[in-house]
Every structure is written in structure tokens, then in C-alpha cells.
Scaffold this motif. Structure first.
Motif, short mmCIF file in Angstrom:
data_model
loop_
_atom_site.label_atom_id
_atom_site.label_comp_id
_atom_site.label_asym_id
_atom_site.label_seq_id
_atom_site.Cartn_x
_atom_site.Cartn_y
_atom_site.Cartn_z
N GLU A 175 0.84 -1.20 0.00
CA GLU A 175 0.00 0.00 0.00
C GLU A 175 0.87 1.26 0.00
O GLU A 175 0.63 2.21 -0.73
N ALA A 176 1.94 1.22 0.84
CA ALA A 176 2.84 2.37 0.92
C ALA A 176 3.53 2.61 -0.43
O ALA A 176 3.66 3.75 -0.88
N ALA A 177 3.93 1.49 -1.07
CA ALA A 177 4.62 1.62 -2.36
C ALA A 177 3.68 2.21 -3.41
O ALA A 177 4.07 3.09 -4.18
N ILE A 178 2.42 1.75 -3.39
CA ILE A 178 1.44 2.28 -4.35
C ILE A 178 1.24 3.77 -4.12
O ILE A 178 1.23 4.57 -5.05
N GLN A 179 1.15 4.15 -2.84
CA GLN A 179 0.93 5.54 -2.50
C GLN A 179 2.12 6.40 -2.92
O GLN A 179 1.98 7.53 -3.37
N TRP A 180 3.32 5.82 -2.78
CA TRP A 180 4.55 6.53 -3.13
C TRP A 180 4.62 6.75 -4.64
O TRP A 180 4.96 7.84 -5.11
N ILE A 181 4.27 5.71 -5.41
CA ILE A 181 4.39 5.81 -6.87
C ILE A 181 3.23 6.61 -7.47
O ILE A 181 3.43 7.49 -8.29
N TRP A 182 2.00 6.28 -7.05
CA TRP A 182 0.83 6.87 -7.71
C TRP A 182 0.13 7.93 -6.85
O TRP A 182 -0.94 8.37 -7.22
N THR A 183 0.68 8.25 -5.71
CA THR A 183 0.12 9.21 -4.73
C THR A 183 -1.24 8.75 -4.20
O THR A 183 -1.81 7.77 -4.67
N ALA A 184 -1.75 9.47 -3.22
CA ALA A 184 -3.02 9.09 -2.60
C ALA A 184 -4.23 9.63 -3.37
O ALA A 184 -5.36 9.40 -2.98
N ASP A 185 -3.98 10.35 -4.48
CA ASP A 185 -5.09 10.89 -5.26
C ASP A 185 -5.88 9.77 -5.92
O ASP A 185 -5.37 8.68 -6.15
N PHE A 186 -7.13 10.09 -6.25
CA PHE A 186 -7.94 9.12 -6.98
C PHE A 186 -7.42 8.99 -8.41
O PHE A 186 -7.07 9.99 -9.04
N ARG A 187 -7.38 7.77 -8.90
CA ARG A 187 -6.98 7.53 -10.29
C ARG A 187 -8.10 6.79 -10.99
O ARG A 187 -8.67 5.85 -10.42
N ARG A 188 -8.38 7.20 -12.21
CA ARG A 188 -9.49 6.56 -12.92
C ARG A 188 -9.02 6.17 -14.32
O ARG A 188 -8.50 7.01 -15.06
N LEU A 189 -9.17 4.90 -14.64
CA LEU A 189 -8.85 4.43 -15.98
C LEU A 189 -10.05 4.69 -16.88
O LEU A 189 -11.11 4.09 -16.68
N GLU A 190 -9.90 5.62 -17.82
CA GLU A 190 -11.02 5.92 -18.72
C GLU A 190 -10.96 5.01 -19.93
O GLU A 190 -10.01 5.08 -20.71
N THR A 191 -11.93 4.14 -20.09
CA THR A 191 -12.01 3.30 -21.28
C THR A 191 -13.45 3.29 -21.77
O THR A 191 -14.36 3.61 -21.01
N PRO A 192 -13.63 2.91 -23.02
CA PRO A 192 -15.01 2.80 -23.52
C PRO A 192 -15.81 1.77 -22.73
O PRO A 192 -17.02 1.88 -22.59
N TYR A 193 -15.08 0.73 -22.21
CA TYR A 193 -15.78 -0.32 -21.47
C TYR A 193 -16.36 0.21 -20.16
O TYR A 193 -17.36 -0.27 -19.67
N GLY A 194 -15.66 1.18 -19.56
CA GLY A 194 -16.04 1.65 -18.22
C GLY A 194 -17.43 2.22 -18.15
O GLY A 194 -18.11 2.08 -17.15
N THR A 195 -17.88 2.85 -19.25
CA THR A 195 -19.17 3.55 -19.17
C THR A 195 -20.26 2.90 -20.03
O THR A 195 -21.43 3.20 -19.84
#
Lengths: 238, 283
Positions: free
Chosen positions: B108-128
Motif C-alpha cells: 500500500e505504501a509503495a502504491i501511494q509513493w508511486i501513484w500518490t493518494a489521489d484518486f486515479r481513474r482508468l477511462e475506457t469505452p468499457y467503463g461507461t
């Protein structure tokens, strides 16, 4: 085929076996008798390489077998029918039999082996889809025998096959062992029921307190008063 | 009383949630039953995979499924490494809970370090995207997740039931010494299984990335409900996991529709406690 000399095996610091010796020739049926706690099961488990050998010699076909793993022993044609059966209890009867021919050299003969063990034990065929843990004691012993036979062993280690079984079933189990031996498989039979074990063995050893104290043909052993009294209920004859 | 359409839509979303639960719980269940490792790190691996998918597909522009083909083998190797650690130090079942909790925290710490604690959203045509079936809306990503969960559960069941490797895994769980005495390579098999378990985390992570908005802290929010599913389903039983996932997913969704969303966890854990009381000995 198998040669054990001065074998020492310990659980932690407590030696369970400290001077066990025996020889099994090609195609021989050899029994080891002795009282509870003499180290009989320890001896079998050490030969199957389930326990580490601390000292002494363990030779299979003249080569040192002490560094081998259980799997390597299996690949060299040694199969075990362990004390208390130790089936794969959550698996079905047929799956247990399948595990017997897990090693690749045996797997090729699965169909043939299946036919053979089901002919030997029709009860197992009727219950092939039943969970092994739900079988009766006698059926479980049959399954343990069937599993070991599927491995196409040259040497079969059989540990206390009569334990906890009704007398009629015990008779059947010893008949089966005699039959397997007649097909040319070498057998090491460990048994507390000395009368039965000596009756079918060609040679026998007496294990007591972790060491081999006597050996010879069953008749010779029976002639020794100490052994007869200790293991064969000699007092009944008085 | 809500309308039939709302109820229907709730049941449908419950079914999809249940599929996702099963997908996340499958690896946990297998590793608990057959490796005797209560693998909390599995949750970390799932989110690590989800973030890797986000990076590959969302930032670097790969298709999500091409990204999955890269991520799953990486996770497999991670799983092998994890089991190598367990074998090297002979860690027992209870110890595994502590060790994997540590690994989860580090992940979890490594993820937070690399990608920060901000929300990330993968935008794909499948998602919506979604289809309309009668009165109901069927979201594509969720339906796909469900199909994958079912396919994976059936495949794992068939592998365990019909292949020699599957039988060897089950035999080793029953009696490792006897399995070895009949020729099973216990350690090799454990490494393989642990790799496969982590690979399922890779697959689960892919679909989490498709469906959900990612944040490191969310890792912990899944643990409770997935444990309930795993225990309810019976350890090492892929169909059980699927059934338990659906039961909990649907009952949560219906509860949310009938009362309020905050009541949902109450239902899943009441079910768990009830089943443990009525049928103890499931672990």
C-alpha cells in the motif's frame, strides 16, 4: 535389494531407533516384529525417507539411499502402506488410487492397474466416487493397498496392516499380502501381530527398544523361548 | 416499497458485485486451503495489478487487455517469490497472517509513493458502456467481470478435480508426506500454486481498474467482505466462493435498495456469523 545396517533415527534429541539392521533380498517377504514403541514405524518411515537418518547405512540396490527424498524412493520402485493408512481423506476412492500412479512411469499403466485393483477389491469399485474418509476401516486398508499397488512397486513397505481391523478382515489382508508377494514383489512387513507376521514371512527380525535383537527364519525365532514368550503369548501354552 | 424495476436493477448489480467478490476471493481461498497461507498480501497484489493496468492502459495507452497479458505474468512471478519466502523460513498458518499483513502494508505504501493518494481513474469505452435489456441496464465492464469470475471458478474447479496437478495439490493438503511418498514435488507445486493465486490477483486487478476509481486506502475496505465470502464459500471450493459471492452481493444490494447503503455490511456479516454458528468447522 534393501540393506539397513546400524540405522539411527531420532526425533529431536530422543533416539527412536539406534541400531536397526535388516536385509531384504529380491522377491523376499521379510517381517519385523516387536512390541509397541520398539521403533517399527520409525524404521519404515526412515526407509521411505520420511525421516532423516542420523547414522548408519541405508542401501537400495547397493546404492546409498539415505540422501534420497521420498519422491526419489518412489521413483526407484518403493511404495508404502503406512500405519493408520494415511489416505487422502478429502478425496474420492478413485482419486486416491490415481495418486498411487502419480509418478510418470506408473501413470502409463493406469488402466491396467485400475482393472487389477478393482478385481482384487470389488468393494472399492462400488465405492469409487465415495470420499475415502467415509470408508470403513477394512475398506480404507484395501484402498491403502490399492494405492500402493498402483505405483507398481518392486519393494512394498507395509506397516501394521492389521491395526484396528476385525479378525475376518485381518485374514483377508494377510491373504492379499501373500498374493502380492506371489507376483514377485519384495515385501517388508511390520506387524505387532507376530503370529500372523511370522506365519507368512520367509525371514523375520525382532526389534526391541530401537535395535534389532534377533533374526532368522520364523521357525528358528519361534524356537527361542524369550521371543515366543514375549511376542506370541507363550504363557497361554503353559 | 421500491418498484420492481429498482429491485431488479439491485439484484442485477448484486449479482455483478458477487462475481467481483468471487474473483477477488478465489485466490485467497485457494491459498488458505492448499498452502495454509492466509494471504492478506493478495489484496495488495490485486491493487498493485490494478494500478499497473492504470499505468499501462490509462497513461501509456495500451489496450486494457494487452496490459493484462503483461501484468498477469508479473504477478505470477511475485506469487512464486512470496511462496519461496514462506518455504525458506517455514512460516506457519498464523505467522502467514502477520507476514502477509506486513507485505500488504508495504504494498500500500509503495502504491501511494508511486501513484500518490489521489484518486486515479482508468477511462475506457468499457467503463461507461451499458446495454439496455427490457427495463434493466447492463453495464458492460461489470458483466464482463462476472463472466470472467464464472469462467475462472469453473476452470479452477476442473483443474483441481480432473488433472494430476490438481489432485496432487489436494493430496498434499491432506497429507504432504504421503503425497511426497507417491512422487509429488511438494515445494515445486506450492510455488506453482502461489504463482497461480497471484495471477488471479492480476486478473482481478484488471477488472477493478476497469470498474472502480482507484485510491490506495481502498485496499483495506475490501478485506472484510471478501473474508466473509471466502469463509462462507468453504476453503478451496471455487463453486462455493461463487455461490457465497452471489449470496452476499445480492443480499447487500437488496438491503441497500430497501433500507440505506450503510446497512449492507450488517447483512453480509450477519450471514457469515449465522452460517458459522449453524455449520461450524468450515475453516
Amino acid at each position: 535389494m534393501l540393506s539397513v545396517a546400524g540405522l539411527e533415527v531420532a526425533y529431536g534429541d530422543a533416539p527412536a531407533l539406534w541400531d536397526a539392521s535388516l536385509e531384504i533380498g529380491e522377491g523376499e517377504l521379510v517381517s519385523v516384529v516387536g512390541p509397541n514403541g520398539a521403533g517399527k514405524t520409525t524404521l519404515v518411515n526412515a526407509i521411505a525417507r520420511l525421516l532423516p537418518v542420523r547414522r548408519g547405512k541405508l542401501l537400495l540396490d547397493g546404492a546409498d539411499a539415505a540422501p534420497l527424498t521420498p519422491r526419489e524412493m518412489c521413483e526407484r520402485g518403493v511404495a508404502i502402506i503406512p500405519e493408520g493408512r494415511r489416505l487422502f481423506v478429502s478425496m474420492t476412492v478413485e482419486e486416491n488410487i490415481d495418486m498411487g500412479c502419480y509418478r510418470s512411469q506408473a501413470r502409463r499403466f493406469r488402466a491396467q492397474g485400475l482393472e487389477r485393483v478393482y478385481a482384487m477389491f470389488p468393494r472399492l469399485n462400488q465405492r469409487r466416487r465415495q470420499q475415502a474418509g467415509t470408508l470403513s476401516g477394512g475398506e480404507q486398508q484395501m484402498l491403502a493397498i490399492a494405492r500402493a499397488l498402483m505405483a507398481r512397486p518392486r519393494l512394498l513397505l507395509i506397516d501394521e496392516p492389521s491395526l484396528g481391523l476385525a479378525p475376518a478382515i485381518v485374514q483377508q489382508v494377510f491373504e492379499t499380502i501373500r498374493g502380492i508377494h506371489a507376483e514377485g514383489v519384495s515385501i517388508l512387513l511390520i506387524e505387532q501381530n507376530a503370529a500372523q507376521a511370522l506365519a507368512i514371512a520367509e525371514r523375520a527380525y525382532v526389534l526391541e527398544g530401537g535395535r534389532t535383537i534377533a533374526s532368522g527364519k520364523p521357525k528358528e525365532l519361534l524356537a527361542e523361548p524369550h521371543i515366543r514368550d514375549a511376542y506370541l503369548g507363550g504363557n497361554k501354552e503353559k | 416499497m421500491p418498484s420492481a424495476t429498482l429491485l431488479g436493477q439491485s439484484v442485477l448489480s448484486g449479482i455483478f458485485a458477487g462475481g467481483l467478490y468471487a474473483l477477488l476471493g478465489l485466490g485467497l481461498s485457494l491459498s488458505w486451503r492448499f498452502l495454509r497461507v492466509i494471504n492478506l498480501a493478495h489484496f495488495g497484489f490485486i491493487f498493485l495489478a490494478a494500478y499497473m493496468i492504470y499505468q499501462l492502459a490509462g497513461v501509456w495507452g495500451l489496450s486494457p487487455f494487452a496490459a493484462m497479458l503483461l501484468v498477469v505474468p508479473c504477478l505470477f512471478l511475485l506469487g512464486v517469490a512470496l511462496q519461496a519466502l514462506f518455504l525458506r523460513f517455514s512460516i506457519n498458518e498464523f505467522g502467514s497472517l502477520l507476514v502477509t499483513f506486513g507485505i500488504l502494508t508495504i504494498t500500500e505504501a509503495a502504491i501511494q509513493w508511486i501513484w500518490t493518494a489521489d484518486f486515479r481513474r482508468l477511462e475506457t469505452p468499457y467503463g461507461t458502456a451499458s446495454y439496455r435489456v427490457g427495463e434493466l441496464f447492463v453495464p458492460v465492464a461489470e458483466a464482463l467481470t462476472f463472466a470472467v469470475a464464472v469462467t475462472l471458478s469453473i476452470s479452477v474447479w476442473a483443474l483441481l478435480r480432473f488433472t494430476y496437478i490438481g489432485k496432487a495439490i489436494r493430496a498434499s493438503a491432506d497429507d504432504p508426506d504421503m503425497a511426497a511418498a507417491f512422487g509429488v514435488r511438494g515445494h515445486g507445486l506450492a510455488l506453482l500454486l502461489s504463482g497461480a493465486v497471484a495471477a488471479t490477483a492480476g486478473i482481478a486487478g484488471t477488472f477493478i481498474a476497469l470498474i472502480a476509481t482507484l485510491a490506495p486506502a481502498q485496499i483495506f475496505s475490501w478485506i472484510g467482505v471478501i473474508f466473509a465470502v471466502v469463509i462462507l464459500g468453504g476453503l478451496g471450493n471455487p463453486f462455493g466462493i461463487l455461490a457465497a459471492g452471489l449470496l452476499i452481493g445480492v443480499s447487500e444490494a437488496v438491503t441497500m435498495a430497501l433500507t440505506a447503503p450503510s446497512w449492507a455490511p450488517l447483512v453480509s456479516f450477519s450471514l457469515l456469523i449465522l452460517i458459522l454458528v449453524l455449520r461450524p468447522g468450515r475453516i
